[in-house]
Design a protein around this motif. Structure first.
Motif, PDB file in Angstrom:
ATOM      1  N   THR A  88     -73.972 -40.688  17.067  1.00 52.04           N
ATOM      2  CA  THR A  88     -73.439 -41.511  15.991  1.00 52.04           C
ATOM      3  C   THR A  88     -73.191 -42.930  16.511  1.00 52.04           C
ATOM      4  OG1 THR A  88     -71.116 -41.054  16.501  1.00 52.04           O
ATOM      5  CG2 THR A  88     -72.248 -39.488  15.021  1.00 52.04           C
ATOM      6  N   LEU A  89     -73.046 -43.860  15.606  1.00 47.41           N
ATOM      7  CA  LEU A  89     -72.728 -45.232  16.005  1.00 47.41           C
ATOM      8  C   LEU A  89     -71.349 -45.291  16.664  1.00 47.41           C
ATOM      9  CD1 LEU A  89     -74.120 -47.354  13.024  1.00 47.41           C
ATOM     10  CD2 LEU A  89     -75.115 -47.006  15.294  1.00 47.41           C
ATOM     11  N   THR A  90     -70.441 -44.448  16.220  1.00 47.50           N
ATOM     12  CA  THR A  90     -69.115 -44.407  16.837  1.00 47.50           C
ATOM     13  C   THR A  90     -69.228 -43.984  18.296  1.00 47.50           C
ATOM     14  OG1 THR A  90     -68.036 -43.945  14.728  1.00 47.50           O
ATOM     15  CG2 THR A  90     -66.827 -43.344  16.723  1.00 47.50           C
ATOM     16  N   GLN A  91     -70.027 -42.971  18.563  1.00 47.46           N
ATOM     17  CA  GLN A  91     -70.226 -42.554  19.954  1.00 47.46           C
ATOM     18  C   GLN A  91     -70.808 -43.695  20.779  1.00 47.46           C
ATOM     19  OE1 GLN A  91     -72.694 -39.142  19.138  1.00 47.46           O
ATOM     20  NE2 GLN A  91     -71.037 -37.702  19.614  1.00 47.46           N
ATOM     21  N   LEU A  92     -71.766 -44.415  20.206  1.00 42.75           N
ATOM     22  CA  LEU A  92     -72.353 -45.552  20.925  1.00 42.75           C
ATOM     23  C   LEU A  92     -71.308 -46.626  21.191  1.00 42.75           C
ATOM     24  CD1 LEU A  92     -75.895 -46.257  19.421  1.00 42.75           C
ATOM     25  CD2 LEU A  92     -75.283 -45.046  21.503  1.00 42.75           C
ATOM     26  N   ARG A  93     -70.496 -46.938  20.198  1.00 43.06           N
ATOM     27  CA  ARG A  93     -69.454 -47.972  20.375  1.00 43.06           C
ATOM     28  C   ARG A  93     -68.463 -47.558  21.463  1.00 43.06           C
ATOM     29  NH1 ARG A  93     -70.431 -51.725  16.657  1.00 43.06           N
ATOM     30  NH2 ARG A  93     -71.214 -51.102  14.630  1.00 43.06           N
ATOM     31  N   TYR A  94     -68.061 -46.314  21.452  1.00 42.23           N
ATOM     32  CA  TYR A  94     -67.133 -45.827  22.477  1.00 42.23           C
ATOM     33  C   TYR A  94     -67.787 -45.887  23.855  1.00 42.23           C
ATOM     34  CZ  TYR A  94     -63.988 -43.927  18.844  1.00 42.23           C
ATOM     35  OH  TYR A  94     -63.125 -43.762  17.794  1.00 42.23           O
ATOM     36  N   PHE A  95     -69.032 -45.438  23.945  1.00 40.39           N
ATOM     37  CA  PHE A  95     -69.761 -45.470  25.214  1.00 40.39           C
ATOM     38  C   PHE A  95     -69.836 -46.895  25.755  1.00 40.39           C
ATOM     39  CE2 PHE A  95     -73.979 -46.592  26.916  1.00 40.39           C
ATOM     40  CZ  PHE A  95     -73.884 -46.002  28.164  1.00 40.39           C
ATOM     41  N   VAL A  96     -70.217 -47.837  24.913  1.00 36.88           N
ATOM     42  CA  VAL A  96     -70.349 -49.240  25.339  1.00 36.88           C
ATOM     43  C   VAL A  96     -69.013 -49.773  25.828  1.00 36.88           C
ATOM     44  CG1 VAL A  96     -70.764 -51.594  24.499  1.00 36.88           C
ATOM     45  CG2 VAL A  96     -72.383 -49.765  23.966  1.00 36.88           C
ATOM     46  N   ARG A  97     -67.947 -49.478  25.106  1.00 35.05           N
ATOM     47  CA  ARG A  97     -66.632 -50.005  25.505  1.00 35.05           C
ATOM     48  C   ARG A  97     -66.176 -49.392  26.829  1.00 35.05           C
ATOM     49  NH1 ARG A  97     -65.298 -54.373  25.792  1.00 35.05           N
ATOM     50  NH2 ARG A  97     -63.158 -54.937  25.483  1.00 35.05           N
ATOM     51  N   ALA A 124     -68.170 -48.331  29.188  1.00 36.45           N
ATOM     52  CA  ALA A 124     -69.023 -48.958  30.207  1.00 36.45           C
ATOM     53  C   ALA A 124     -68.534 -50.363  30.541  1.00 36.45           C
ATOM     54  CB  ALA A 124     -70.472 -49.000  29.725  1.00 36.45           C
ATOM     55  N   GLU A 125     -68.124 -51.115  29.540  1.00 36.43           N
ATOM     56  CA  GLU A 125     -67.660 -52.485  29.763  1.00 36.43           C
ATOM     57  C   GLU A 125     -66.333 -52.526  30.517  1.00 36.43           C
ATOM     58  OE1 GLU A 125     -69.669 -54.599  25.831  1.00 36.43           O
ATOM     59  OE2 GLU A 125     -67.603 -53.871  25.704  1.00 36.43           O
ATOM     60  N   LEU A 126     -65.443 -51.593  30.202  1.00 40.31           N
ATOM     61  CA  LEU A 126     -64.107 -51.603  30.798  1.00 40.31           C
ATOM     62  C   LEU A 126     -63.980 -50.706  32.022  1.00 40.31           C
ATOM     63  CD1 LEU A 126     -61.987 -51.636  27.514  1.00 40.31           C
ATOM     64  CD2 LEU A 126     -62.560 -53.566  29.006  1.00 40.31           C
ATOM     65  N   GLY A 127     -64.925 -49.786  32.211  1.00 40.65           N
ATOM     66  CA  GLY A 127     -64.903 -48.917  33.379  1.00 40.65           C
ATOM     67  C   GLY A 127     -63.828 -47.849  33.353  1.00 40.65           C
ATOM     68  N   SER A 128     -63.316 -47.554  32.153  1.00 41.30           N
ATOM     69  CA  SER A 128     -62.228 -46.584  32.056  1.00 41.30           C
ATOM     70  C   SER A 128     -62.151 -46.019  30.643  1.00 41.30           C
ATOM     71  CB  SER A 128     -60.903 -47.269  32.411  1.00 41.30           C
ATOM     72  OG  SER A 128     -59.798 -46.517  31.993  1.00 41.30           O
ATOM     73  N   MET A 129     -62.004 -44.712  30.546  1.00 44.05           N
ATOM     74  CA  MET A 129     -61.808 -44.076  29.247  1.00 44.05           C
ATOM     75  C   MET A 129     -60.469 -44.516  28.638  1.00 44.05           C
ATOM     76  SD  MET A 129     -64.322 -41.712  28.673  1.00 44.05           S
ATOM     77  CE  MET A 129     -65.608 -40.964  29.660  1.00 44.05           C
ATOM     78  N   THR A 130     -59.454 -44.569  29.485  1.00 39.35           N
ATOM     79  CA  THR A 130     -58.122 -44.946  29.011  1.00 39.35           C
ATOM     80  C   THR A 130     -58.104 -46.381  28.507  1.00 39.35           C
ATOM     81  OG1 THR A 130     -57.110 -43.403  30.559  1.00 39.35           O
ATOM     82  CG2 THR A 130     -55.688 -45.117  29.653  1.00 39.35           C
ATOM     83  N   ALA A 131     -58.687 -47.300  29.266  1.00 39.10           N
ATOM     84  CA  ALA A 131     -58.720 -48.708  28.852  1.00 39.10           C
ATOM     85  C   ALA A 131     -59.512 -48.866  27.554  1.00 39.10           C
ATOM     86  CB  ALA A 131     -59.319 -49.570  29.953  1.00 39.10           C
ATOM     87  N   ALA A 132     -60.612 -48.134  27.441  1.00 40.90           N
ATOM     88  CA  ALA A 132     -61.420 -48.202  26.220  1.00 40.90           C
ATOM     89  C   ALA A 132     -60.633 -47.671  25.028  1.00 40.90           C
ATOM     90  CB  ALA A 132     -62.716 -47.430  26.396  1.00 40.90           C
ATOM     91  N   SER A 133     -59.926 -46.568  25.220  1.00 42.24           N
ATOM     92  CA  SER A 133     -59.156 -45.994  24.111  1.00 42.24           C
ATOM     93  C   SER A 133     -58.057 -46.950  23.658  1.00 42.24           C
ATOM     94  CB  SER A 133     -58.567 -44.640  24.499  1.00 42.24           C
ATOM     95  OG  SER A 133     -57.537 -44.781  25.454  1.00 42.24           O
ATOM     96  N   GLY A 138     -61.696 -44.502  37.737  1.00 38.60           N
ATOM     97  CA  GLY A 138     -62.350 -44.674  36.448  1.00 38.60           C
ATOM     98  C   GLY A 138     -63.748 -44.098  36.424  1.00 38.60           C
ATOM     99  N   VAL A 139     -64.647 -44.773  35.714  1.00 38.73           N
ATOM    100  CA  VAL A 139     -66.020 -44.294  35.564  1.00 38.73           C
ATOM    101  C   VAL A 139     -66.996 -45.388  35.972  1.00 38.73           C
ATOM    102  CG1 VAL A 139     -65.441 -42.686  33.711  1.00 38.73           C
ATOM    103  CG2 VAL A 139     -66.134 -45.006  33.138  1.00 38.73           C
ATOM    104  N   HIS A 140     -68.175 -44.955  36.403  1.00 41.62           N
ATOM    105  CA  HIS A 140     -69.243 -45.871  36.787  1.00 41.62           C
ATOM    106  C   HIS A 140     -70.527 -45.381  36.149  1.00 41.62           C
ATOM    107  CE1 HIS A 140     -66.605 -47.739  39.727  1.00 41.62           C
ATOM    108  NE2 HIS A 140     -66.272 -46.522  40.117  1.00 41.62           N
ATOM    109  N   LEU A 141     -71.329 -46.301  35.658  1.00 41.12           N
ATOM    110  CA  LEU A 141     -72.593 -45.930  35.038  1.00 41.12           C
ATOM    111  C   LEU A 141     -73.582 -45.386  36.060  1.00 41.12           C
ATOM    112  CD1 LEU A 141     -73.126 -48.970  32.646  1.00 41.12           C
ATOM    113  CD2 LEU A 141     -72.837 -46.595  31.949  1.00 41.12           C
ATOM    114  N   THR A 142     -74.327 -44.368  35.651  1.00 41.70           N
ATOM    115  CA  THR A 142     -75.446 -43.883  36.442  1.00 41.70           C
ATOM    116  C   THR A 142     -76.635 -44.801  36.133  1.00 41.70           C
ATOM    117  OG1 THR A 142     -76.205 -42.448  34.657  1.00 41.70           O
ATOM    118  CG2 THR A 142     -74.644 -41.487  36.248  1.00 41.70           C
TER     119      THR A 142
END
Length: 121
Positions: free
Chosen positions: A9-18, A20-29, A62-66
């Motif tokens: 979904t577009l929502t999943q894409l928006r969450y994924f992008v955010r 990736a940009e912030l490097g953290s699920m918590t920061a994105a949320s 946090g997270v890092h892109l593969t």
């Protein structure tokens, strides 16, 4: 020829992008004003539906892109930009297409600069 819908979904894409940009699920949320579990779940569902690991998760870092995540991020940004443009063209104040302007040469130096500036704005 009809095609099948994308596996996301577009929502999943928006969450994924955010994320990736912030490097953290918590920061994105926090940035998206949604629960951290919603972001994490959306990203997990996205990865599952694509059959790809997009992030390497490290508890304290946090997270890092593969490599796949980097490639998908580039494509996801294009998809989201296209979706945003598609919606914006429906706005009542949206103008598009060529514009032809004419003016008497004696008046052009006095009137056209201001008019063109206002049109661009």
């Amino acid at each position: 020829m009809p095609t099948s819908p994308p596996p996301f979904t577009l929502t999943q894409l928006r969450y994924f992008v955010r994320v990736a940009e912030l490097g953290s699920m918590t920061a994105a949320s926090e940035d998206l004003y949604v629960a951290q579990s919603a972001v994490s779940s959306a990203v997990h569902q996205l990865e599952s539906s694509l059959g790809a690991t997009l992030f390497i998760r490290q508890r304290s870092k946090g997270v890092h892109l593969t490599d796949q995540g980097h490639a998908f991020l580039t494509a996801a940004l294009r998809v989201l930009t296209s979706a945003d443009e598609a919606v914006s063209c429906l706005q009542p104040d949206h103008l598009s297409g060529p514009l032809s302007v004419g003016c008497f040469t004696t008046l052009a130096p006095f009137w056209l600069p201001g008019i063109l500036e206002e049109i661009q704005r």
